[in-house]
Design a protein around this motif. Structure first.
Motif, PDB file in Angstrom:
ATOM      1  N   VAL A  93       0.741  -1.025  -0.015  1.00 12.45           N
ATOM      2  CA  VAL A  93      -0.117  -0.051  -0.011  1.00 12.45           C
ATOM      3  C   VAL A  93       0.892   1.220  -0.063  1.00 12.45           C
ATOM      4  O   VAL A  93       0.646   2.259  -1.019  1.00 12.45           O
ATOM      5  CB  VAL A  93      -1.156   0.014   1.312  1.00 12.45           C
ATOM      6  N   LEU A  94       1.840   1.422   0.969  1.00 16.57           N
ATOM      7  CA  LEU A  94       2.734   2.605   1.033  1.00 16.57           C
ATOM      8  C   LEU A  94       3.547   2.497  -0.234  1.00 16.57           C
ATOM      9  O   LEU A  94       3.507   3.586  -0.690  1.00 16.57           O
ATOM     10  CB  LEU A  94       3.583   2.565   2.259  1.00 16.57           C
ATOM     11  N   GLY A  95       3.856   1.284  -0.608  1.00 17.57           N
ATOM     12  CA  GLY A  95       4.742   1.636  -1.816  1.00 17.57           C
ATOM     13  C   GLY A  95       4.010   1.867  -2.985  1.00 17.57           C
ATOM     14  O   GLY A  95       4.670   2.722  -3.999  1.00 17.57           O
ATOM     15  N   ALA A  96       2.842   1.725  -3.407  1.00 21.26           N
ATOM     16  CA  ALA A  96       1.894   1.853  -4.322  1.00 21.26           C
ATOM     17  C   ALA A  96       1.641   3.565  -4.350  1.00 21.26           C
ATOM     18  O   ALA A  96       1.885   4.413  -5.303  1.00 21.26           O
ATOM     19  CB  ALA A  96       0.751   1.452  -4.234  1.00 21.26           C
ATOM     20  N   VAL A  97       1.568   4.014  -3.075  1.00 19.63           N
ATOM     21  CA  VAL A  97       1.483   5.566  -2.751  1.00 19.63           C
ATOM     22  C   VAL A  97       2.591   6.330  -3.463  1.00 19.63           C
ATOM     23  O   VAL A  97       2.479   7.250  -4.153  1.00 19.63           O
ATOM     24  CB  VAL A  97       1.183   6.032  -1.572  1.00 19.63           C
ATOM     25  N   ILE A  98       3.707   5.808  -2.834  1.00 21.40           N
ATOM     26  CA  ILE A  98       5.012   6.431  -3.318  1.00 21.40           C
ATOM     27  C   ILE A  98       5.288   6.059  -4.942  1.00 21.40           C
ATOM     28  O   ILE A  98       5.923   7.495  -5.312  1.00 21.40           O
ATOM     29  CB  ILE A  98       6.241   5.769  -2.509  1.00 21.40           C
TER      30      ILE A  98
END
Length: 235
Positions: A64-69
């Motif tokens: 999830v955080l990787g997708a946001v970044i």
């Protein structure tokens, strides 16, 4: 020599790509069947890697955080632009062919625990066996990918060399700074997180989805940070 395993890995990718180039004139129906076969095997590999997680919450948070970044940095777009730039430089005849081969092969060759574990073994112990094994796997994969996606696959050897070479050169520093228990958890969760991305690549090859896998890549950094933070308080 810390970089020897990586060099062998890169050479096998290049040789495999050149062999695959000789098979580029196979019938389109055969190419399509081969690609579907690759998509299926890559998907199964991703599932196999993904279920190795000991705490899947790590994987969810990292993805999830990787997708946001990744979306914020537009990594997929930039990687494709780089592939298209290579295509223009080498005079690719088929629009998007070299770019697609470069992006797909780069993601397949770089995502996974073998790249990290192998590079660490090369740098710390001078043991290149893991990367030798990866080299053989990548070489055969390069043959299949190049025969269907074109010569763009050979250019994936550049980021593979930079990525694995960096880890190998700084392996001793990582080994001194990171406790063994934390490193074991990191490898396990990195494998699972990478497995989700590998599954996404397989589904894309099968044309079931159009997931921007490159935009998920920061998840590999997130998992490293997450495991390090938890490990700091736990160990």
């Amino acid at each position: 020599m810390a970089l020897w395993g990586t060099i062998v890995n890169v050479l096998f990718i290049i040789i495999g790509s050149l062999i695959g180039r000789l098979l580029a004139n196979i019938p389109e129906s055969m190419k399509n069947t081969i690609m579907k076969g690759i998509g299926l095997t890559v998907s199964v590999l991703g599932i196999q890697m993904g279920i190795k997680s000991s705490n899947f919450l790590y994987v969810i948070i990292s993805i999830v955080l990787g997708a946001v970044i990744g979306e914020w940095l537009c990594l997929e777009e930039k990687l494709n632009q780089f592939g298209i730039w290579i295509e223009k430089k080498v005079g690719g005849k088929s629009k998007g062919n070299i770019a697609q081969g470069f992006v797909t092969a780069t993601l397949i060759f770089m995502i996974g625990a073998m790249a990290v574990v192998g590079a660490l073994d090369s740098g710390i112990r001078g043991d290149h066996q893991v990367l030798y094994t990866k080299a053989v796997i990548d070489g055969f994969t390069a043959i299949m990918l190049t025969s269907t996606l074109g010569l763009g696959v050979v250019f994936s050897s550049i980021p593979v060399f930079l990525y694995q070479g960096f880890i190998a050169l700084f392996a001793n520093q990582m080994n001194r700074l990171i406790p063994e228990q934390v490193m074991d958890i990191f490898i396990l969760e990195l494998t699972a997180t990478g497995g989700v991305m590998i599954l996404a690549i397989g589904l894309n090859i099968l044309e079931i989805t159009k997931i921007k896998v490159a935009n998920l890549l920061p998840g590999l950094i997130v998992i490293a940070v997450l495991v390090s933070i938890v490990g700091f308080f736990k160990y």
